[in-house]
Scaffold this active site. Structure first.
Site, PDB file in Angstrom:
ATOM      1  CB  SER A 116       0.326   5.514  -1.466  1.00 20.87           C
ATOM      2  OG  SER A 116       1.445   5.500  -0.596  1.00 20.87           O
ATOM      3  CG  LEU A 157      -2.076  -1.012   1.162  1.00 18.20           C
ATOM      4  CD1 LEU A 157      -2.856  -0.996   2.468  1.00 18.20           C
ATOM      5  CD2 LEU A 157      -3.007  -0.713  -0.011  1.00 18.20           C
ATOM      6  CE1 TYR A 158       5.129   5.768   2.839  1.00 15.77           C
ATOM      7  CE2 TYR A 158       6.892   4.476   1.845  1.00 15.77           C
ATOM      8  CZ  TYR A 158       6.433   5.660   2.397  1.00 15.77           C
ATOM      9  OH  TYR A 158       7.289   6.736   2.505  1.00 15.77           O
ATOM     10  CB  VAL A 159       5.374   0.216  -2.537  1.00 13.85           C
ATOM     11  CG1 VAL A 159       5.881   0.158  -3.971  1.00 13.85           C
ATOM     12  CG2 VAL A 159       6.509  -0.113  -1.567  1.00 13.85           C
TER      13      VAL A 159
END
Length: 255
Positions: free
Chosen positions: A156, A152-154
């Site tokens: 985003s 999710l972080y990657v």
């Protein structure tokens, strides 16, 4: 030459806070924002002690009305916005892709992606009217490569990278430059949460080519460069500040 007007979201901690202090030392006019009123007011006092003119505006970048109010308050106080640093972000909830939920997706993407888009929307509105400006988004080295258990972080941050390039093309005709800074491992509370413990942090530092993590102040220097006239011919660029990580150092060597 009048002092520039600088707007910073996510200004209460880490890179945002360091950038606010860097601009205050240059006597910029500052509008700083975050979600916590008491922390924000204390930050404004500290920045004011350095001689800067400062306005704190509470805002949650996930909400259009908050961002509109933030930008409008900046213009009401100082008349314009010369530099905007869209720094508000979250690491979300790390974990394997099989554990992604609607809630974890929204918690990460609403801040990192939607928040960046809403900030650009209202900054473009003002900068287009005034004839130009400079915007710096915060991406990450993980907006340029992958990382396990951080889908999710990657994702985003890859979105922020793409949004930066597209917005730069839209802004060029209006004198608006849009770039992004992509920090590597940096000594912030987010980094401490992400790595979890000192052993992991020592492993990261020893594996990096420069054998250390960045300070928030070093990232702030890069933000100031991108926001300044020294970068007047730079737009649509993602500037990595990563101690050599993206050069290909084997941070995760095969066993």
């Amino acid at each position: 030459m009048s002092a520039p007007v600088v707007l910073i979201t996510g200004a209460l901690t880490g890179i945002g806070r360091a950038t606010a202090f860097a601009y205050a030392r240059q006597s910029a006019n500052l509008v700083v924002s975050g979600r916590h009123q008491d922390v924000g007011e204390q930050l404004a006092r500290e920045l004011g002690d350095l001689g800067a003119q400062v306005e704190f505006v509470p805002a949650d970048v996930r909400f259009d009305a908050d961002v509109k109010n933030l930008v409008d308050r900046a213009v009401a106080r100082f008349g314009r916005i010369d530099v905007a640093f869209n720094n508000a972000g979250t690491e979300g909830t790390p974990g394997p892709v099989t554990e992604v939920t609607d809630e974890t997706y929204q918690a990460t993407f609403d801040t990192n992606v939607k928040g960046t888009l809403l900030s650009l929307k209202h900054e473009f509105r003002i900068m287009g009217e005034q004839g130009g400006g400079s915007i710096v988004n915060v991406s990450s080295v993980f907006g340029l490569m992958g990382y396990p258990d951080a889908t999710l972080y990657v994702g985003s941050k890859h979105a922020v990278t793409g949004i930066t390039k597209a917005a730069a093309l839209e802004g060029a005709a209006h004198g608006i430059r849009v770039n992004a800074v992509a920090p590597g491992y940096t000594q912030t509370a987010m980094y401490e949460r992400f790595t979890g413990n000192d052993t992991a942090r020592d492993a990261v530092s020893s594996a990096l080519p420069l054998h250390r993590t960045a300070t928030p102040e070093e990232i702030a220097e890069a933000v100031q460069y991108l926001g300044s006239d020294k970068a007047s011919y730079v737009t649509g660029h993602v500037l990595t500040v990563d101690g050599g990580l993206m050069a290909g150092w084997p941070l995760f060597p095969s066993s």
